[in-house]
Enzyme design. Structure first.
Site, mmCIF file in Angstrom:
data_model
loop_
_atom_site.group_PDB
_atom_site.id
_atom_site.type_symbol
_atom_site.label_atom_id
_atom_site.label_comp_id
_atom_site.label_asym_id
_atom_site.label_seq_id
_atom_site.Cartn_x
_atom_site.Cartn_y
_atom_site.Cartn_z
ATOM 1 N N GLN A 52 0.956 -44.913 43.188
ATOM 2 C CA GLN A 52 1.228 -45.099 41.913
ATOM 3 C C GLN A 52 1.081 -46.432 41.192
ATOM 4 O O GLN A 52 1.035 -46.643 40.418
ATOM 5 C CB GLN A 52 1.800 -43.947 40.940
ATOM 6 C CG GLN A 52 1.084 -42.714 40.723
ATOM 7 C CD GLN A 52 1.199 -41.815 39.859
ATOM 8 O OE1 GLN A 52 2.578 -41.268 40.255
ATOM 9 N NE2 GLN A 52 1.496 -41.953 38.668
ATOM 10 N N CYS A 100 -1.311 -36.662 33.835
ATOM 11 C CA CYS A 100 -0.561 -38.189 35.067
ATOM 12 C C CYS A 100 -0.426 -39.159 34.144
ATOM 13 O O CYS A 100 -1.724 -39.895 33.627
ATOM 14 C CB CYS A 100 -1.146 -38.117 35.494
ATOM 15 S SG CYS A 100 -1.039 -39.162 37.726
HETATM 16 NI NI NI Z 1 0.812 -37.580 39.068
#
Ligand code: NI
Length: 177
Positions: A52, A100
């Site tokens: 991420q 998220c």
């Molecule tokens: Ni996530």
């Protein structure tokens, strides 16, 4: 303190299968982990996976004390989990809402195993293993999915149960299910 930019859905790195970490007890790894905690805390996330923030390595962190994003959530111990393996301990799954940091503003109803055993390594290369259920198990499954290039919208079974948090919260206030 370094708060890093979180990649958003659509970025190709989020679809990659991340590579195992081979070097432990390493200043570069420690710096990466520290930046990940700074970023997770600044954004009030429950967890964060290295992909991420643009690092395609099998490393996730998570932890929930009292969190603005999850006010009713159970506490989850602050954990660094490297090269994880998840084993479901019961066959059944349970649906619950997830968000998220790579899919900002949205929420979806996602099935996850209710009871799991997970194992992996800490930053020093020490192997550990835990059993988890409920929200803790959900967070681990969500974060580890990132390492296989899976974002939670792919897990949603009924896409009617996917929407903007602002709209979903409105419904909740009106007493809808
Ligand atoms: Ni996530």
């Amino acid at each position: 303190m370094a708060v890093l930019e979180v990649l958003k859905m659509g970025h190709p790195l989020l679809l990659q299968v991340a590579q195992p970490i081979e070097r432990f007890d390493d200043p570069e790894l420690d710096a990466l982990i520290k930046d990940m905690f700074d970023t997770m805390e600044a954004l009030s996330g429950a967890g964060l996976a290295a992909p991420q923030i643009g690092v395609s390595k099998r490393l996730v962190i998570f932890g929930v004390t009292k969190n603005a994003r999850y006010p009713d959530a159970e506490e989850v111990p602050a954990t660094i989990l490297i090269n994880p393996v998840i084993q479901p301990l019961r066959r059944g799954t349970e649906d619950d809402w997830e968000g998220c940091l790579s899919v900002p503003g949205l929420r979806g109803l996602v099935p996850r195993y209710t009871h799991i055993r997970y194992s992996g390594y800490d930053e020093k290369g020490q192997r550990f293993e835990r059993e988890a259920s409920g929200f803790h198990a959900r967070v681990v499954q969500h974060e580890c999915d990132h390492l296989d290039g899976i974002l939670y919208p792919r897990r949603i079974r009924d896409l009617r149960m996917f929407g903007f948090e602002s709209e979903l919260l409105k419904e909740e206030d009106e007493g809808a299910p």
